[in-house]
Design a protein around this motif. Sequence first.
Motif, PDB file in Angstrom:
ATOM      1  N   ILE A  37     -15.208   1.811  53.993  1.00  0.00           N
ATOM      2  CA  ILE A  37     -14.937   0.666  54.875  1.00  0.00           C
ATOM      3  C   ILE A  37     -13.795  -0.215  54.379  1.00  0.00           C
ATOM      4  O   ILE A  37     -13.470  -1.218  55.008  1.00  0.00           O
ATOM      5  CB  ILE A  37     -16.209  -0.211  55.030  1.00  0.00           C
ATOM      6  N   ASP A  39     -10.553  -0.249  54.284  1.00  0.00           N
ATOM      7  CA  ASP A  39      -9.410  -0.575  55.144  1.00  0.00           C
ATOM      8  C   ASP A  39      -9.797  -1.275  56.442  1.00  0.00           C
ATOM      9  O   ASP A  39      -8.935  -1.802  57.140  1.00  0.00           O
ATOM     10  CB  ASP A  39      -8.613   0.695  55.478  1.00  0.00           C
ATOM     11  N   SER A  40     -11.073  -1.284  56.769  1.00  0.00           N
ATOM     12  CA  SER A  40     -11.500  -1.898  58.030  1.00  0.00           C
ATOM     13  C   SER A  40     -11.981  -3.331  57.858  1.00  0.00           C
ATOM     14  O   SER A  40     -12.215  -4.039  58.842  1.00  0.00           O
ATOM     15  CB  SER A  40     -12.620  -1.061  58.665  1.00  0.00           C
ATOM     16  N   GLU A  41     -12.120  -3.788  56.618  1.00  0.00           N
ATOM     17  CA  GLU A  41     -12.568  -5.154  56.360  1.00  0.00           C
ATOM     18  C   GLU A  41     -11.428  -6.148  56.536  1.00  0.00           C
ATOM     19  O   GLU A  41     -10.263  -5.820  56.311  1.00  0.00           O
ATOM     20  CB  GLU A  41     -13.074  -5.287  54.920  1.00  0.00           C
ATOM     21  N   GLN A  42     -11.766  -7.363  56.917  1.00  0.00           N
ATOM     22  CA  GLN A  42     -10.807  -8.465  56.877  1.00  0.00           C
ATOM     23  C   GLN A  42     -11.014  -9.185  55.547  1.00  0.00           C
ATOM     24  O   GLN A  42     -11.633 -10.244  55.489  1.00  0.00           O
ATOM     25  CB  GLN A  42     -11.027  -9.415  58.066  1.00  0.00           C
ATOM     26  N   ARG A  98      -8.951   8.661  50.991  1.00  0.00           N
ATOM     27  CA  ARG A  98      -8.491   7.822  52.104  1.00  0.00           C
ATOM     28  C   ARG A  98      -6.975   7.654  52.053  1.00  0.00           C
ATOM     29  O   ARG A  98      -6.291   7.695  53.083  1.00  0.00           O
ATOM     30  CB  ARG A  98      -9.166   6.455  52.038  1.00  0.00           C
ATOM     31  N   LYS A 102      -3.900   8.898  54.925  1.00  0.00           N
ATOM     32  CA  LYS A 102      -2.947   7.987  55.570  1.00  0.00           C
ATOM     33  C   LYS A 102      -1.500   8.271  55.213  1.00  0.00           C
ATOM     34  O   LYS A 102      -0.595   7.738  55.857  1.00  0.00           O
ATOM     35  CB  LYS A 102      -3.276   6.539  55.179  1.00  0.00           C
TER      36      LYS A 102
END
Length: 251
Positions: A37, A39-42, A98, A102
């Motif tokens: 998770i 890269d999806s967190e703020q 990950r 990318k």
Amino acid sequence: MTGKFDTSSGTQWLTIPENVNPRVLATREGYDLWSEIYDSEQNPLILLEEPEVKFQLGNVHGLSVADVGCGTGRHAIRLAREGAKVTALDFSSGMMGRAKEKAVGCSVDFVMHDLRMPLPIPDRSMDRVISCLVIDHFHAAQLPTLFRELGRICRQDGFILISVMHPAMLLRGVQARFADPRTGVEIRPKASTNLVSDYVIAAQIANLPFLALSEHTMDVGIAAKAERAQKYIGWPVLLMMKLAPQGVSNI
């Protein structure tokens, strides 16, 4: 709120624990899980740090850059797209996986490596060396060895750029952490309670002169993007160090 009395100075420091029952994992295990998770967190610390790293590095086109502790490649991939030749190291297979997903089409050489061991990079081969949000996972006694390695691989006309969560956050019971995507339990990859002085002393022992040392507070702009940053507005959240390689005088 809990009080902790420091008998050496006679000062009472107030600590504000963010979570009284976090689960602490070995650093590698924690980051393998976090990679799902990350890269999806703020993450407010990352929102504050990334523009500062970009600014301090400047134009990297045509330069060789080592990203020591690259995580999911958030810096390495951007630098490669800006024309740098990047060598990116990390010991977390989850994070590295990950990053590779990318990095299709980017000039990044990914190397699985434990940063507690000598870096597999030749002496004086890198124009820029970065290590971002990594060194708080090293004990103070381990830092000089890592810093020496960062200096060893940096060219004489280059520099080393290091970012780390500001030790002041420890007063709020904060360290690198995330919510387990399966259980919601707070996970903390094992970290060390280093002080600013530990980082400064490590650089001095490693004979890496400071070019810049800066502290960065959380601002309302970032807090508007990441709700969890609201409680940190005005606090020093990020520490940045820009170091010259061994043998170079202060500028």
